[in-house]
Design an enzyme around this catalytic site. Structure first.
Site, PDB file in Angstrom:
ATOM      1  N   ARG A  33      33.840  20.478  24.802  1.00  0.00           N
ATOM      2  CA  ARG A  33      32.729  21.042  25.583  1.00  0.00           C
ATOM      3  C   ARG A  33      32.158  19.966  26.487  1.00  0.00           C
ATOM      4  O   ARG A  33      31.788  18.878  26.040  1.00  0.00           O
ATOM      5  CB  ARG A  33      31.650  21.563  24.640  1.00  0.00           C
ATOM      6  CG  ARG A  33      30.340  21.969  25.310  1.00  0.00           C
ATOM      7  CD  ARG A  33      29.390  22.542  24.278  1.00  0.00           C
ATOM      8  NE  ARG A  33      28.049  22.814  24.794  1.00  0.00           N
ATOM      9  CZ  ARG A  33      26.955  22.117  24.501  1.00  0.00           C
ATOM     10  NH1 ARG A  33      27.038  21.065  23.672  1.00  0.00           N
ATOM     11  NH2 ARG A  33      25.783  22.438  25.005  1.00  0.00           N
ATOM     12  N   ARG A  74      11.012  23.195  30.498  1.00  0.00           N
ATOM     13  CA  ARG A  74      10.647  21.969  29.800  1.00  0.00           C
ATOM     14  C   ARG A  74       9.282  21.482  30.254  1.00  0.00           C
ATOM     15  O   ARG A  74       8.822  21.814  31.351  1.00  0.00           O
ATOM     16  CB  ARG A  74      11.688  20.867  30.067  1.00  0.00           C
ATOM     17  CG  ARG A  74      13.088  21.209  29.588  1.00  0.00           C
ATOM     18  CD  ARG A  74      14.051  20.058  29.839  1.00  0.00           C
ATOM     19  NE  ARG A  74      15.416  20.393  29.474  1.00  0.00           N
ATOM     20  CZ  ARG A  74      15.911  20.302  28.249  1.00  0.00           C
ATOM     21  NH1 ARG A  74      15.139  19.856  27.270  1.00  0.00           N
ATOM     22  NH2 ARG A  74      17.164  20.630  27.986  1.00  0.00           N
ATOM     23  N   LYS A 220      25.953  32.793  26.231  1.00  0.00           N
ATOM     24  CA  LYS A 220      25.194  32.129  25.173  1.00  0.00           C
ATOM     25  C   LYS A 220      24.016  33.030  24.781  1.00  0.00           C
ATOM     26  O   LYS A 220      23.151  33.307  25.602  1.00  0.00           O
ATOM     27  CB  LYS A 220      24.714  30.764  25.635  1.00  0.00           C
ATOM     28  CG  LYS A 220      25.848  29.775  25.882  1.00  0.00           C
ATOM     29  CD  LYS A 220      25.372  28.484  26.513  1.00  0.00           C
ATOM     30  CE  LYS A 220      24.484  27.688  25.577  1.00  0.00           C
ATOM     31  NZ  LYS A 220      24.045  26.406  26.200  1.00  0.00           N
ATOM     32  N   THR A 278      25.027  25.031  17.184  1.00  0.00           N
ATOM     33  CA  THR A 278      23.717  24.382  17.077  1.00  0.00           C
ATOM     34  C   THR A 278      23.401  23.914  15.657  1.00  0.00           C
ATOM     35  O   THR A 278      23.297  24.731  14.736  1.00  0.00           O
ATOM     36  CB  THR A 278      22.561  25.276  17.575  1.00  0.00           C
ATOM     37  OG1 THR A 278      22.928  25.892  18.813  1.00  0.00           O
ATOM     38  CG2 THR A 278      21.312  24.438  17.797  1.00  0.00           C
TER      39      THR A 278
END
Length: 475
Positions: A33, A74, A220, A278
């Site tokens: 990845r 963020r 995702k 994850t």
């Protein structure tokens, strides 16, 4: 028994030498990845060169997955790099604050429209759930909050709204540029972050096709909206990734296990591929062995039928990248030895709309009721091997093809192994004999073993599989 569940490993500074890259592949990595959230284009080019060289040196076909950053919301930076928030104190997320002006009272945010998406009473979760803020009121560009769960907060931590509902588009301007980079790098899969519905996946596919790439598209699942639109997203994609970090923040930790099982089941039902990701072995960033909880987490995903399990910081930045892959492989193999993961009655009542899909299911019905040692799929696109892999079985499926792109694509399919094979005969029986002889040369089967072969009437025609034959090796 060969390991059936595939391992995806994220590349990063810890993998940036030929020696480590080769060791990762030998330890069991099937797909690498490239995390486009970090690093420059030249970093990704360099890592891809290392992968290709290591694949050649080890004689493996290795898939490459490029993962888009998406609209990750963020906070900006603090003057001191971090602050400590106390329970009950007031804290402001301020879209108008300078990038590096954060302090104990307020911090800037990257997504300037966030004040329009939240209201009094909303719960905002920062990082991976360590910090939570309850919205008190919105004053223009300022979101005034009360700290419910305090702690240390550092620069650039992610912000999620529990329950979802943020309006940020799935594909940012950076993502659109990174799609062109992914096409240039000839990756096999492109992962789309934070899709809300099938339209986000379709847009990414069109952009990849416009860049002359046929890469598979991975959705995702990390927004609560994606759960509501799950079937449409799965059907628009080639694979889905259960991105449990942001997803857990949006839906809540208590809901995550059931949602993970549901996503795996629906993805397999709809003939797509599923990756569980994850924090699977997060402790191995610093420790040479996983925790028992991590072992059980990986094993449960395998028992549920996931096609692949993914390592993130464990390999990208951890102290023990090779040991992490070795541990992951051992746990997968142990789980696969349990009978529950090797048998399935699914699809027996299904109506088929494609000839090659019907052939694939007929093969698995037969193979699960005979002493068959291997299944050979002579394939152009890999679709027959994919359909066969949706039926749980302990019988290995060998996708035999001359196309390197197809071999790299099937590296993500559970229980499917790529084999380089070019049809050198016009006689169909001789083609099948040559294929079984190739497996015999590799010590996969031996004389007298039964194998089932599938092929199309015409070589070079994708989706043309229309026959199966049971062979005895050597006859």
């Amino acid at each position: 028994m060969s390991r059936r569940t595939k391992i995806v490993a994220t590349l990063g500074p810890a993998t940036d030498t030929p020696e480590v890259m080769q060791a990762l592949l030998r330890a069991g990595v099937d797909v690498v990845r490239l995390n486009l959230s970090h690093g420059k284009p030249d970093d990704h080019r360099h890592r891809l060169e290392l992968v290709r060289a290591a694949a050649w040196a080890t004689g493996k076909d290795v898939g490459v997955l490029a993962d888009l950053q998406g609209p990750k919301i963020r906070i900006e930076k603090f003057q001191s790099g971090r602050v400590v928030l106390e329970d009950g104190q007031s804290f402001v997320l301020d879209a108008g604050l300078a990038d590096s002006a954060g302090n104990e009272q307020a911090v800037g945010i990257t997504y300037k429209a966030l004040p329009n998406d939240v209201k009094s009473g909303d719960l905002l979760v920062l990082g991976d759930g360590e910090i939570s803020l309850r919205v008190q009121q919105v004053e223009g560009q300022r979101i005034v909050c009360r700290v419910e769960n305090g702690g240390e907060l550092s620069d650039h931590k992610g912000v999620n709204r529990q329950g979802g509902g943020l309006s940020a588009k799935a594909l940012t301007d950076k993502d659109i540029q990174d799609i062109k980079l992914a096409a240039e790098l000839e990756v096999d899969y492109l992962a789309v972050s934070f899709p809300r519905d099938a339209g986000d996946i379709q847009r990414a596919r069109k952009l990849m096709q416009a860049a002359n790439s046929k890469a598979g598209i991975i959705a995702k699942i990390e927004r609560s909206e994606a759960i509501s639109n799950l079937d449409g997203i799965i059907q628009a994609s080639d694979a889905v990734m259960i991105a449990r970090g942001d997803l857990a923040v949006e839906v809540g930790d208590a809901e995550l296990p059931g949602i993970q099982k549901h996503i795996i089941r629906r993805t397999r039902d709809l003939n797509r591929v599923v990756i569980t990701a994850t924090q699977m072995m997060e402790s191995m960033i610093h420790s040479p062995v996983p925790t028992r909880a991590e072992v059980l987490d990986v094993a449960n995903a395998v028992l549920d039928g996931t096609d692949a399990v993914m390592l993130s910081a464990e390999t990208a930045a951890g102290k023990y990248p090779v040991k992490a892959v070795e541990a992951m492989a051992r746990v997968c193999e142990g789980a696969e030895r349990q009978r529950i993961s090797r048998s399935s009655q699914r699809h027996l009542e299904q109506h088929f709309s494609h000839v090659d899909e019907a052939i694939a299911m007929a093969v698995m019905f037969t193979a699960n009721r005979m002493d068959v040692k291997a299944i050979i799929a002579l394939t152009e696109s890999g679709s027959t091997a994919l359909w066969m892999s949706r039926i749980s079985s302990g019988i290995p499926i060998y996708a035999m093809t001359r196309h390197e792109a197809t071999r790299r694509l099937v590296t993500l399919y559970r229980g499917v192994y790529p084999v380089a094979f070019d049809v050198m005969h016009t006689n169909p029986d001789q083609v099948l004999r040559s294929a079984s002889e190739e497996l015999e040369k590799r010590n996969i089967v031996k004389r007298g073993d039964y194998v089932i072969c599938t092929k199309g009437e015409f070589s070079g025609v994708s989706g043309g599989t229309n026959s199966l034959k049971i062979l005895r090796v050597g006859e």
